[in-house]
Scaffold this motif. Structure first.
Motif, PDB file in Angstrom:
ATOM      1  N   ASP A  87      -1.255  -8.064  -9.446  1.00 50.53           N
ATOM      2  CA  ASP A  87      -1.220  -6.614  -9.258  1.00 50.53           C
ATOM      3  C   ASP A  87       0.002  -6.059  -9.987  1.00 50.53           C
ATOM      4  OD1 ASP A  87      -2.425  -4.323  -7.570  1.00 50.53           O
ATOM      5  OD2 ASP A  87      -0.273  -4.164  -7.126  1.00 50.53           O
ATOM      6  N   SER A 140      -4.541  -6.326 -12.036  1.00 51.27           N
ATOM      7  CA  SER A 140      -4.891  -5.175 -11.201  1.00 51.27           C
ATOM      8  C   SER A 140      -3.944  -4.033 -11.536  1.00 51.27           C
ATOM      9  CB  SER A 140      -4.764  -5.580  -9.725  1.00 51.27           C
ATOM     10  OG  SER A 140      -4.665  -4.435  -8.917  1.00 51.27           O
ATOM     11  N   ASP A 186      -2.239  -0.970 -10.575  1.00 50.14           N
ATOM     12  CA  ASP A 186      -1.912  -0.376  -9.280  1.00 50.14           C
ATOM     13  C   ASP A 186      -1.101   0.892  -9.463  1.00 50.14           C
ATOM     14  OD1 ASP A 186      -1.185   0.232  -6.701  1.00 50.14           O
ATOM     15  OD2 ASP A 186      -0.129  -1.657  -6.318  1.00 50.14           O
ATOM     16  N   ASN A 241      -6.480  -0.316  -8.607  1.00 51.18           N
ATOM     17  CA  ASN A 241      -5.938  -0.235  -7.250  1.00 51.18           C
ATOM     18  C   ASN A 241      -5.193   1.077  -7.129  1.00 51.18           C
ATOM     19  OD1 ASN A 241      -4.942  -0.742  -4.729  1.00 51.18           O
ATOM     20  ND2 ASN A 241      -3.561  -2.399  -5.337  1.00 51.18           N
ATOM     21  N   ILE A 294      -3.824  -8.897  -1.118  1.00 45.91           N
ATOM     22  CA  ILE A 294      -2.640  -8.640  -1.930  1.00 45.91           C
ATOM     23  C   ILE A 294      -1.474  -9.148  -1.096  1.00 45.91           C
ATOM     24  CG2 ILE A 294      -1.280  -6.862  -3.114  1.00 45.91           C
ATOM     25  CD1 ILE A 294      -3.829  -5.133  -3.145  1.00 45.91           C
TER      26      ILE A 294
END
Lengths: 258, 258
Positions: free
Chosen positions: B43, B73, B75, B96, B227
């Motif tokens: 992330d 990811s 984010d 995300n 996560i």
């Protein structure tokens, strides 16, 4: 969650010896140790192949009752030993256990009713342990309805879906979690549930880690009680933490010390 | 279970500094460390209050892609930074996140469709985070059906029921477990699920113990991804043990070493 200590069992060599020699002090100390470690209930098992099991079970009950008023679980396949234990117990006992076999239920449910005992009901019949959750659920339903015929309240029943070792029957791990979830739908309020936890890690090299990970999963699914080793400190931390996470005990920074 | 590393986040001081100084080596080493520790997905969060966030996100993606082909990811709450990240990513990205707010979904779902991305859908709307499982489930359903209107497959969706700290909102612990169980009924195959795990232990004194006990519970309920911090070795042992207990990976005595 209700912690039922598995340690007062003649299968453990030192316990078997204490039973054989009727060593009251050793048995009493063991009982007090279990309670100090966090056990709510003490499961009593004389060990296998005992000729005079009814007498020995009554002795175990009386010996332990002299030092504690914790609830006792009479763990034996023999109805005579169960009755001897029930007669000796001062307060409500737990019987461990019946199966869904008709002759077992016919022998034990009258005792459960007479003594207002609690009873562990194993999802097992003449064909053995089912290998899926649905069939376990059917056996649970059969035992609950049969018990109702004896006027036994659902509240006295603990359904045990029977854990198998992860190394030997790996697909049964999720099946037991599914079963615990299904049992919740059987009645309102739902029947209580119990497992013999240590079975999951039998034969593995990471016993405590596997026991505590699986116990968390089962607690998350709503498990009421586990027969387990309260002397495993890391496992007991998981019990306390699980009760906090499920909002069953109030969170405080020092909750592990309580 | 899919492990999404939470560590490449500008909120951590050393990471924020590496981002600020465009220290490629430090970021790349951090990424490799996460993967070595067991992360499946990384992330990426630039940290808050960044003026040129789209540019920084693209730099983060490119820098990390130079040393690994792990899934990334993106984010950020900002659609422009998401699109900059998506453009830079070589393979399928995770976004995300969106909420159930219409303007968020309208901004992000076209990107999800265009790039065939995965997306984290938070069960949250203009009224905030619901305080029961049922309402979370309604928001999940709303996001899934809205995504379907954009021709996005359910398989690309990760529903996040939003964990709250146990010390601040203790009744939300069981609500999130219930929600994970409910989401499974929303479609067939069921939508995937994800949580930001560390939130549960925010402000507590037993962070790792609480994280791993709760993660076990959520895995037992069917959680797809978390996560979390893969550098917490005890937590990673629980991930591996959970996958064994749920029969997702084959048991072997040395499974922790794999």
């Amino acid at each position: 969650m209700i912690v039922i200590s598995e340690r007062i069992n003649g299968l453990f060599r030192s316990v078997g010896k204490a039973i054989e020699t009727k060593d009251e002090k050793a048995i009493q100390q063991l009982a007090l140790d279990q309670i100090k470690a966090g056990a709510d209930v003490l499961d009593l098992n004389t060990g296998p192949g005992m000729d005079n099991e009814p007498e020995v079970m009554a002795w175990l009950v009386k010996t332990i009752q002299d030092v504690t008023d914790a609830q006792l679980s009479i763990d034996t396949p023999k109805p005579e030993a169960m009755e001897a234990g029930l007669k000796a117990v001062n307060k409500r006992a737990m019987l461990n256990s019946t199966t869904a076999e008709l002759n077992r239920m016919e022998a034990l449910f009258p005792l459960v009713k007479e003594y207002d005992a609690e009873i562990v009901c194993l999802t097992l019949d003449e064909k053995g342990i089912p290998n899926d959750a649905m069939k376990r659920n059917e056996l649970a339903m059969l035992m609950i309805t049969t018990a109702m015929g004896y006027d036994i309240p659902v509240d006295n029943i603990f359904i045990d879906p029977l854990i198998l070792p992860v190394g030997a029957a790996q697909n049964q791990g999720p099946a037991v979690i599914d079963a615990i979830n299904m049992f919740k739908m059987l009645s309102d309020p739902p029947p209580k549930t119990v497992v013999g936890l240590s079975n999951i890690s039998n034969g593995t090299k990471q016993r405590s880690l596997i026991n505590r990970t699986y116990l968390s999963m089962l607690m998350g699914a709503g498990l009421t009680a586990a027969i387990m080793d309260p002397n495993d400190e890391e496992l007991m931390k998981v019990v306390k933490t699980g009760d906090i996470l499920l909002n069953k005990k109030l969170y405080a920074h020092g909750y592990l010390q309580v």
